[in-house]
Design an enzyme around this catalytic site. Structure first.
Site, PDB file in Angstrom:
ATOM      1  N   ASP A 100      -1.198   5.918  -5.665  1.00  0.00           N
ATOM      2  CA  ASP A 100      -2.281   6.947  -5.628  1.00  0.00           C
ATOM      3  C   ASP A 100      -1.737   8.032  -6.800  1.00  0.00           C
ATOM      4  OD1 ASP A 100      -3.731   5.976  -3.438  1.00  0.00           O
ATOM      5  OD2 ASP A 100      -1.894   6.606  -2.498  1.00  0.00           O
TER       6      ASP A 100
ATOM      7  N   GLU B 191       0.403  -0.999  -4.926  1.00  0.00           N
ATOM      8  CA  GLU B 191      -0.724   0.028  -4.876  1.00  0.00           C
ATOM      9  C   GLU B 191      -0.138   1.370  -4.735  1.00  0.00           C
ATOM     10  OE1 GLU B 191      -4.089   2.595  -3.300  1.00  0.00           O
ATOM     11  OE2 GLU B 191      -2.118   2.291  -2.491  1.00  0.00           O
TER      12      GLU B 191
ATOM     13  N   HIS C 295      -0.537  10.824  -2.378  1.00  0.00           N
ATOM     14  CA  HIS C 295      -1.921  10.538  -2.061  1.00  0.00           C
ATOM     15  C   HIS C 295      -2.907  11.576  -1.958  1.00  0.00           C
ATOM     16  CE1 HIS C 295      -5.072   9.356   1.207  1.00  0.00           C
ATOM     17  NE2 HIS C 295      -5.040   8.388   0.648  1.00  0.00           N
TER      18      HIS C 295
ATOM     19  N   LYS D 292      -7.160   9.099  -7.882  1.00  0.00           N
ATOM     20  CA  LYS D 292      -7.425   9.870  -6.704  1.00  0.00           C
ATOM     21  C   LYS D 292      -8.301  11.040  -7.131  1.00  0.00           C
ATOM     22  CE  LYS D 292      -6.306   8.432  -2.780  1.00  0.00           C
ATOM     23  NZ  LYS D 292      -7.346   7.724  -2.057  1.00  0.00           N
TER      24      LYS D 292
ATOM     25  N   GLU E 290      -4.457   3.531  -8.224  1.00  0.00           N
ATOM     26  CA  GLU E 290      -5.645   4.216  -7.691  1.00  0.00           C
ATOM     27  C   GLU E 290      -5.901   5.690  -8.169  1.00  0.00           C
ATOM     28  OE1 GLU E 290      -6.379   4.591  -3.346  1.00  0.00           O
ATOM     29  OE2 GLU E 290      -7.942   5.785  -3.677  1.00  0.00           O
TER      30      GLU E 290
ATOM     31  N   ASP F  68       0.473  -2.119   4.382  1.00  0.00           N
ATOM     32  CA  ASP F  68       1.592  -1.114   4.565  1.00  0.00           C
ATOM     33  C   ASP F  68       2.847  -1.967   5.026  1.00  0.00           C
ATOM     34  OD1 ASP F  68      -0.093   1.206   4.483  1.00  0.00           O
ATOM     35  OD2 ASP F  68      -0.111   1.332   6.504  1.00  0.00           O
TER      36      ASP F  68
ATOM     37  N   HIS G  76       0.877  -0.970  -0.014  1.00  0.00           N
ATOM     38  CA  HIS G  76      -0.021  -0.046   0.049  1.00  0.00           C
ATOM     39  C   HIS G  76       0.793   1.239  -0.114  1.00  0.00           C
ATOM     40  CE1 HIS G  76      -2.752   2.859   2.261  1.00  0.00           C
ATOM     41  NE2 HIS G  76      -3.567   2.616   1.465  1.00  0.00           N
ATOM     42  N   ARG G  77       1.100   2.143  -1.049  1.00  0.00           N
ATOM     43  CA  ARG G  77       1.627   3.186  -1.300  1.00  0.00           C
ATOM     44  C   ARG G  77       3.220   2.775  -1.192  1.00  0.00           C
ATOM     45  NH1 ARG G  77      -1.579   7.339   2.954  1.00  0.00           N
ATOM     46  NH2 ARG G  77      -3.452   6.188   2.583  1.00  0.00           N
TER      47      ARG G  77
HETATM   48  O1  G3P Z   1      -6.504   1.807  -2.745  1.00  0.00           O
HETATM   49  C1  G3P Z   1      -6.699   1.237  -1.485  1.00  0.00           C
HETATM   50  C2  G3P Z   1      -6.541   2.388  -0.698  1.00  0.00           C
HETATM   51  O2  G3P Z   1      -5.368   2.849  -0.702  1.00  0.00           O
HETATM   52  C3  G3P Z   1      -7.626   3.285  -0.564  1.00  0.00           C
HETATM   53  O3  G3P Z   1      -7.594   4.223   0.644  1.00  0.00           O
HETATM   54  O4  G3P Z   1      -6.809   6.557   1.007  1.00  0.00           O
HETATM   55  O5  G3P Z   1      -5.395   4.789   1.389  1.00  0.00           O
HETATM   56  O6  G3P Z   1      -5.711   5.795  -0.892  1.00  0.00           O
HETATM   57  P1  G3P Z   1      -6.257   5.385   0.649  1.00  0.00           P
HETATM   58 MG    MG Z   2      -4.587   4.388  -2.146  1.00  0.00          MG
END
Ligand code: G3P
Ligand code: MG
Length: 242
Positions: free
Chosen positions: A37, A35, A50, A112, A110, A230, A8-9
């Site tokens: 953003d 993943e 993000h 945004k 993702e 994460d 995640h990121r």
């Molecule tokens: O894509 C999953 C998650 O990243 C969505 O929420 O706010 O962490 O981008 P956020």
């Molecule tokens: Mg995200």
């Protein structure tokens, strides 16, 4: 298919989120996917950050959309996290695609666009992915239902996920009607019956942000398609045991 682990990121507990250092670490730790953003600059360059604003994760202030790409690249995106990462910059999507090209990783891009519905974001990102021949191993996701529809209109073949953090009745049929072939849900929305229904309805289901061992194990037990975490190093070690 075995549950895939998405960083995640990037590996964002150990490196500044959405930087090349975080992506590199995730790859070294054995994540199967990343993943990240996307926001758009003033000159319509897709960049990996993000928040709509640069304040939290850089030494700058204000909205991404008010910076040109050249201006944005002057910001430090690593020092806020630790001095070790000082000098890291906000990557462009293109920089990320060049880096990932030769690596066996799945991409979860993702969009945004739920707070700022950036004009033409879907086509800008789609065209770039196509030019790098990465569409086959990319999942595009968004919280914005209109964007899901726009993505599906661009191509019948792309992998598109509806993101959801809040409960919704008939979520599966809603996502399918929009044109999604996956849902990415917040962990608290996860249930055994939802996973079963997704399987019956041939909709992929991935879960975010799953960091605690108990939650990781539950996702693995329910056999979801993906875990977005994460801590990919921890999730990978559990997934190897299952
Ligand atoms: O894509 C999953 C998650 O990243 C969505 O929420 O706010 O962490 O981008 P956020
Ligand atoms: Mg995200």
């Amino acid at each position: 298919m075995k549950t895939e682990i998405y960083a995640h990121r990037g590996s964002s507990l150990q490196a500044p989120e959405n930087t090349m250092a975080a992506f590199q670490l995730a790859f070294q730790q054995g994540a199967q996917g990343i993943e990240t953003d996307v926001q758009l600059t003033k000159d319509n360059i897709p960049v990996l950050i993000h928040d709509e604003r640069v304040n939290r994760t850089t030494d700058g202030k204000g909205y991404v959309k008010d910076y040109t790409f050249k201006q944005l690249k002057q910001l430090d995106a690593g020092a806020w996290f630790s001095t070790e990462f000082a000098g890291a910059t906000i990557p462009s999507l293109e920089e990320f695609l060049k880096w990932i090209g030769g690596k066996p990783l799945t991409l979860n891009i993702e969009l945004k666009n739920n707070k700022i519905d950036y004009k033409n974001m879907e086509t800008i990102v789609y065209d770039l992915l196509r030019s790098y021949d990465l569409l086959d191993r990319t999942i595009l996701s968004t919280f914005n239902p209109n964007s899901v529809q726009r993505l599906r209109r661009i191509s019948q073949h792309l992998n598109c996920a509806l993101l959801r953090s809040r409960k919704k009745r008939q979520l599966i049929s809603y996502a399918k009607e929009l044109g999604a072939n996956a849902i990415h849900i917040k962990y608290r929305l996860l249930s055994k019956s939802l996973v079963q229904q997704c399987k019956q309805q041939r909709l992929h289901i991935r879960v975010y942000t799953v960091n605690h061992p108990k939650q990781i194990l539950r996702c693995l037990d329910l056999d979801v398609n993906g875990i977005i975490t994460d801590v990919p190093n921890i999730a990978i070690s559990y997934s190897r045991k299952v």
